[in-house]
Design a protein around this motif. Sequence first.
Motif, PDB file in Angstrom:
ATOM      1  N   GLN A 186      13.682  -5.485  -0.562  1.00 38.76           N
ATOM      2  CA  GLN A 186      13.072  -6.901  -0.871  1.00 38.76           C
ATOM      3  C   GLN A 186      13.611  -7.075  -1.815  1.00 38.76           C
ATOM      4  O   GLN A 186      13.986  -8.569  -2.985  1.00 38.76           O
ATOM      5  N   GLN A 187      14.404  -6.245  -3.233  1.00 38.68           N
ATOM      6  CA  GLN A 187      15.663  -6.620  -4.065  1.00 38.68           C
ATOM      7  C   GLN A 187      16.720  -7.111  -3.556  1.00 38.68           C
ATOM      8  O   GLN A 187      16.944  -7.653  -3.652  1.00 38.68           O
ATOM      9  N   LYS A 189      15.966 -10.952  -3.448  1.00 38.86           N
ATOM     10  CA  LYS A 189      15.323 -11.552  -4.210  1.00 38.86           C
ATOM     11  C   LYS A 189      17.095 -11.512  -4.840  1.00 38.86           C
ATOM     12  O   LYS A 189      17.012 -12.868  -5.322  1.00 38.86           O
ATOM     13  N   LYS A 219      18.388 -14.719  -2.924  1.00 41.42           N
ATOM     14  CA  LYS A 219      17.904 -16.387  -2.633  1.00 41.42           C
ATOM     15  C   LYS A 219      17.835 -16.965  -4.219  1.00 41.42           C
ATOM     16  O   LYS A 219      18.150 -18.012  -4.376  1.00 41.42           O
ATOM     17  N   ASP A 220      17.143 -15.988  -5.457  1.00 39.87           N
ATOM     18  CA  ASP A 220      17.054 -16.309  -6.214  1.00 39.87           C
ATOM     19  C   ASP A 220      17.864 -16.212  -7.939  1.00 39.87           C
ATOM     20  O   ASP A 220      18.078 -16.029  -9.092  1.00 39.87           O
ATOM     21  N   GLY A 245      18.371 -12.886  -8.706  1.00 38.06           N
ATOM     22  CA  GLY A 245      17.793 -11.938  -9.018  1.00 38.06           C
ATOM     23  C   GLY A 245      18.262 -10.754  -9.537  1.00 38.06           C
ATOM     24  O   GLY A 245      19.142 -10.510  -9.350  1.00 38.06           O
TER      25      GLY A 245
END
Length: 70
Positions: free
Chosen positions: A25-26, A29, A32-33, A35
Motif C-alpha cells: 500500500q505504501q 501511494k 501514485k502521488d 507519498g
Amino acid sequence: RIRTMREAYGLSADTLSRKTGISAQQIEKIEKDGGSMSINQLVNLAAFFNVSTDYIVFGKGGNLAVTERS
C-alpha cells in the motif's frame, strides 16, 4: 521513478513489498502521488534498485555503478 524501476524489474508492488519490507500500500501511494517515505524506506529502495537516493528523490545520480567515483 519507483514505478518505472519496479516495472523494469518485472515486479508487482506485492513482490517489491516482500523484498524491501515496505508495505504494498505504501509503495502504491508513493508511486501514485509521491507519498512520503521514511529515510529507511528510501535507503531500502535505493539499495534494492542499485541507484542513489538522489536519483529517487531528485531524478539525478542514476545507477551507482555509473555515478560512483573512485
